[in-house]
Scaffold this motif. Structure first.
Motif, mmCIF file in Angstrom:
data_model
loop_
_atom_site.group_PDB
_atom_site.id
_atom_site.type_symbol
_atom_site.label_atom_id
_atom_site.label_comp_id
_atom_site.label_asym_id
_atom_site.label_seq_id
_atom_site.Cartn_x
_atom_site.Cartn_y
_atom_site.Cartn_z
ATOM 1 N N LYS A 47 0.837 -1.214 0.000
ATOM 2 C CA LYS A 47 0.000 0.000 0.000
ATOM 3 C C LYS A 47 0.861 1.249 0.000
ATOM 4 O O LYS A 47 0.664 2.185 -0.757
ATOM 5 C CB LYS A 47 -0.860 -0.040 1.269
ATOM 6 C CG LYS A 47 -2.272 0.401 1.073
ATOM 7 C CD LYS A 47 -2.930 0.186 2.435
ATOM 8 C CE LYS A 47 -4.356 0.616 2.419
ATOM 9 N NZ LYS A 47 -4.878 0.385 3.739
ATOM 10 N N GLU A 48 1.878 1.203 0.849
ATOM 11 C CA GLU A 48 2.744 2.377 1.020
ATOM 12 C C GLU A 48 3.476 2.702 -0.284
ATOM 13 O O GLU A 48 3.530 3.855 -0.713
ATOM 14 C CB GLU A 48 3.735 2.082 2.144
ATOM 15 C CG GLU A 48 4.282 3.356 2.776
ATOM 16 C CD GLU A 48 5.222 3.003 3.914
ATOM 17 O OE1 GLU A 48 4.829 2.213 4.794
ATOM 18 O OE2 GLU A 48 6.361 3.526 3.885
ATOM 19 N N HIS A 51 1.096 4.087 -2.702
ATOM 20 C CA HIS A 51 0.619 5.400 -2.244
ATOM 21 C C HIS A 51 1.662 6.492 -2.557
ATOM 22 O O HIS A 51 1.340 7.590 -3.009
ATOM 23 C CB HIS A 51 0.340 5.299 -0.739
ATOM 24 C CG HIS A 51 -0.155 6.578 -0.150
ATOM 25 N ND1 HIS A 51 -1.458 7.016 -0.356
ATOM 26 C CD2 HIS A 51 0.469 7.512 0.606
ATOM 27 C CE1 HIS A 51 -1.583 8.179 0.248
ATOM 28 N NE2 HIS A 51 -0.422 8.494 0.847
ATOM 29 N N ASN A 52 2.949 6.127 -2.306
ATOM 30 C CA ASN A 52 4.016 7.117 -2.530
ATOM 31 C C ASN A 52 4.187 7.433 -4.027
ATOM 32 O O ASN A 52 4.426 8.566 -4.412
ATOM 33 C CB ASN A 52 5.344 6.596 -1.966
ATOM 34 C CG ASN A 52 5.288 6.568 -0.441
ATOM 35 O OD1 ASN A 52 4.376 7.156 0.136
ATOM 36 N ND2 ASN A 52 6.216 5.857 0.186
ATOM 37 N N THR A 54 2.386 6.032 -7.622
ATOM 38 C CA THR A 54 1.472 5.122 -8.298
ATOM 39 C C THR A 54 2.143 4.430 -9.464
ATOM 40 O O THR A 54 1.872 3.288 -9.800
ATOM 41 C CB THR A 54 0.243 5.890 -8.841
ATOM 42 O OG1 THR A 54 -0.010 6.982 -8.010
ATOM 43 C CG2 THR A 54 -0.974 5.010 -8.947
#
Ligand code: G6P
Length: 739
Positions: A47-48, A51-52, A54
């Motif tokens: 996810k991280e 998120h940072n 795409t």
């Protein structure tokens, strides 16, 4: 031991099972937690990254992928990753390349479902976790990124947790079990073993040797149960033993019928004559009527059943004021009046004879001489002359009754007729003559003060047989003869040789009419308050005394002991009453009227001292009572108290014991009464010792039922085996065998 070993093995098995269970539970919980932590962590990493940036995976240079994987490994602790473009195009760093094949099915599922998926799997013996995340590419096609994490550490961790927990639980459970085992072994087993040893001792009749009470409260009910079982068992055992003893000795137990047969064999049709001063039945005026009473006398209690069983003739003084009106012209009357069994011949004494023979020499001379009760004997010549005269009169009557008999059996009773044996023998040498001395015989020094001791001894030695209650009295008599007469005392067979004749001196402990038939028959118990209601006395505990009012009976001493008992045990005030049945006796004599006054004064003083409403410490019933009237007191009292200062036998003690058909109650008995030698189940006292006699009352009232039973049974057995029929049979057999 076997129990301990199997107990230990069971404990080890149970402990292992418990430890295994707990360790398994803990490790599987722990494993679940670690797995989900890893899943969560991997998902968050994915996810991280997205998120940072795409387009992070769009920009990857395939030549640089290993370098990138290293940096992700450092940053997120990932093993590596792969990018799935299509089935044939998968990009991955080198360390996870071999894992791709494990992932393909899941990648397809994830893309189809358009959702992230994760799972654990094994590859090359390693445990791994993969997280698949599908992503939409800018120009429409779908790809997926797969993140790999090393999950091998979870198993290692779980293994060590499992082992640690198992050992921990095992040791803990083992310790608890061992402590339990020790507690059981030393705390409970020891106490139970004690109870077992005690129960065994009870069973084998040695319970007295072991202290039974365990010091554990929870064992108390068990202890109580065993105690009541044991006491029931003991009672059953004792009565079974007693029954067996009675059964085996039934043959040996004398009955009136058996005595009758025995006497027929011994007498061969010869007459048996009993001589006494006191008559067995006395007729007295009662208003206009004539009443027949049985005088209070141990001698009568003993002799009457023998005469009833075997008939015969009884010669005695007629002393009732209606006696003359009830005899025939030969001065004879058939008795008992309601069911005649034998003949009573009455002899009439003049007033003077009564005064000198009966009151004087017999009761002021011989009676105090033979009883060491610290009343001085008085010897008067006039008394002695009438004593001789009455003895001669009775001798004449006996000879008259036996004129047609060469060898009658003549049984002389007591101290009133010391001269009679020689008088009869002089006229009828072949007659079988015995004299039974119902009172004690003192030591030679005491007897030696009698001015006519030689005449008395000579008179008695006219008999073939002289009987006393105890060997002790026989010995005293023989010593007296040895001291006073020119004769030969043969100690080896307890006889005296004098003037070519031999007299045997033997003990015959007298008794009462108590047979197996009477053994279990008793009056029902009546509550003391009910028994005493006519006197307005209310009591819970009852003592009974039955005596002629005579200074030898220690009645005042008895009352002093009762007073001391109440003084020492005030809780019995208002609850315990002593009933003294006292038949006035020989009342014309000062020593006797003084005794009556002392008994009355002491009763009043003690009753005043312990005054309470509707209660008396001592209830003095001062009148003649029949056996029937006394019986309810015997059967209902908690104890009977006989405190004679000196007594030949004392049949009250035996009558009380015989009446206790339930084998309960206690007998307090003076050691100076002949009965104390046989009745060893009694509480023996020295009546001069007020303190100890008072304590004996407490012992009697607080004695356990079991002890009462044991003592009573012992005494009842003695009496039934040595009843009056066995007494008569032994005495008559001895008479018959003397040549
Ligand atoms: C003692 C004597 C008996 C006597 C009885 C009553 O028990 O041994 O011979 O009969 O006392 O005494 P009494 O003088 O009234 O006959």
């Amino acid at each position: 031991m076997r129990f301990t070993i199997s107990f230990i093995f069971s404990i080890i098995f149970a402990v292992t099972l418990v430890a295994f269970g707990f360790a398994f539970y803990q490790s599987s919980t722990e494993k679940k937690q670690l797995n989900s932590e890893l899943e969560l962590r991997t998902r968050q990493v994915a996810k991280e990254i997205f998120h940072n940036d795409t387009l992070f995976f769009e920009k990857i240079d395939p030549n640089n992928i290993n370098h990138l994987a290293d940096s992700l490994n450092k940053q997120y602790n990932l093993l590596g990753f792969a990018i799935y473009y299509n089935y044939d195009s998968i990009l991955s760093n080198s360390s996870v390349r071999d894992l791709i094949n494990n992932s393909k099915v899941y990648i397809y599922q994830s893309i189809t479902a358009d959702t992230s998926l994760g799972n654990f799997f094994k590859a090359g013996g390693k445990k791994l976790y993969q997280h698949i995340r599908p992503t939409k590419r800018p120009y429409g096609s779908t790809k997926a990124v797969i993140f790999y994490s090393d999950a091998g550490y979870i198993d290692k961790l779980i293994d060590s947790i499992w082992f640690r927990n198992f050992i921990g639980w095992f040791v803990q459970a083992l310790l608890v079990s061992l402590v339990t085992l020790i507690l059981i072994r030393w705390g409970i087993f020891r106490q139970i073993n004690k109870i077992v040893a005690w129960a065994k001792a009870v069973r084998t009749g040695n319970s007295g040797l072991i202290k039974p009470q365990p010091h554990l409260d929870f064992l108390d009910p068990l202890h109580k149960e065993i105690e009541s079982i044991a006491s029931a068992m003991n009672e059953a055992k004792a009565s079974a033993e007693q029954e067996a003893r009675l059964r085996t000795s039934a043959e040996a137990i004398w009955t009136p019928e058996r005595l009758k047969v025995e006497m027929e064999n011994l007498l061969h049709g010869k007459k048996m004559i009993v001589v006494s001063n006191r008559e067995p039945y006395m007729h007295i005026h009662d208003g206009k009527d004539i009443r027949c009473i049985v005088p209070a006398s141990g001698m009568i209690t003993a002799m009457e059943p023998i005469l009833k069983a075997c008939s015969g003739l009884w010669i005695a003084s007629g002393t009732g004021d209606a006696d003359r009106e009830t005899v025939n012209k030969h001065d004879k009357v058939e008795v008992p009046p309601e069911d005649p069994k034998y003949t009573l011949r009455r002899l009439w004494l003049t007033k003077q004879e009564e005064n000198h023979f009966y009151y004087g020499f017999s009761n002021e001379g011989l009676w105090p001489l033979c009883h060491i009760a610290h009343t001085r004997p008085t010897f008067r010549n006039d008394d002695w002359l009438d004593y001789k005269k009455v003895n001669e009169d009775f001798a004449r009557a006996v000879l008259e009754e036996t004129k047609n008999e060469e060898q009658p059996f003549i049984l002389i009773q007591d101290f009133h007729f010391a001269l009679l044996p020689a008088l009869i023998k002089k006229e009828k040498p072949k007659a079988k003559v015995a004299i039974f001395w119902h009172i004690p015989w003192p030591n030679p020094e005491s007897f030696g003060i009698c001015p006519w001791q030689r005449e008395i001894l000579d008179g008695m030695l006219g008999a073939d047989l002289i009987g006393f209650h105890t060997q002790y009295h026989c010995n005293h008599f023989l010593e007296t003869v040895n001291n006073a007469l020119e004769s030969m005392v043969l100690w080896e067979n307890f006889s005296v040789k004098k003037g070519g004749r031999t007299t045997y001196v033997k003990p015959f402990p007298i008794s009462i009419a108590f047979t197996l038939k009477d053994y279990d028959i008793g009056l029902p118990k009546i509550k003391p308050s009910q028994l005493l209601s006519e006197y307005g006395v209310h009591a819970h505990f009852l003592g009974i005394g039955v005596d002629r009012i005579d200074y030898t009976k220690g009645i005042v001493e008895k009352f002093l002991a009762i007073e001391r008992f109440l003084e020492k045990n005030p809780s019995y005030i208002g609850k315990f009453t002593f009933v003294q049945v006292g038949a006035p006796s020989r009342t014309q004599l000062k020593s006797y009227s003084d005794t009556i006054s002392s008994v009355e004064n002491e009763t009043n003083r003690i009753n005043l001292r312990f005054k309470a409403k509707n209660w008396k410490a001592i209830l003095l019933l001062k009148r003649h009572h029949s056996h029937k009237e006394i019986a309810p007191y015997y059967s209902s009292a908690d104890f009977c108290m006989v405190t004679s200062l000196h007594d030949g036998m004392n049949l009250v003690a035996k009558e009380f014991v015989a009446s206790r058909s339930q084998n309960d109650g206690s007998l307090i008995l003076s050691r100076f009464a002949g009965a104390s030698q046989e009745l060893q189940g009694a509480i023996i006292v020295n009546p001069y010792d007020v303190e100890k006699t008072a304590d004996a009352i407490k012992t009697a009232l607080e004695m356990t039922k079991e002890e009462q039973n044991q003592r009573m049974m012992q005494m009842r057995l003695v009496i039934v085996r040595h009843n009056i029929y066995s007494w008569a049979a032994t005495l008559l057999r001895t008479m018959a065998t003397i040549n």
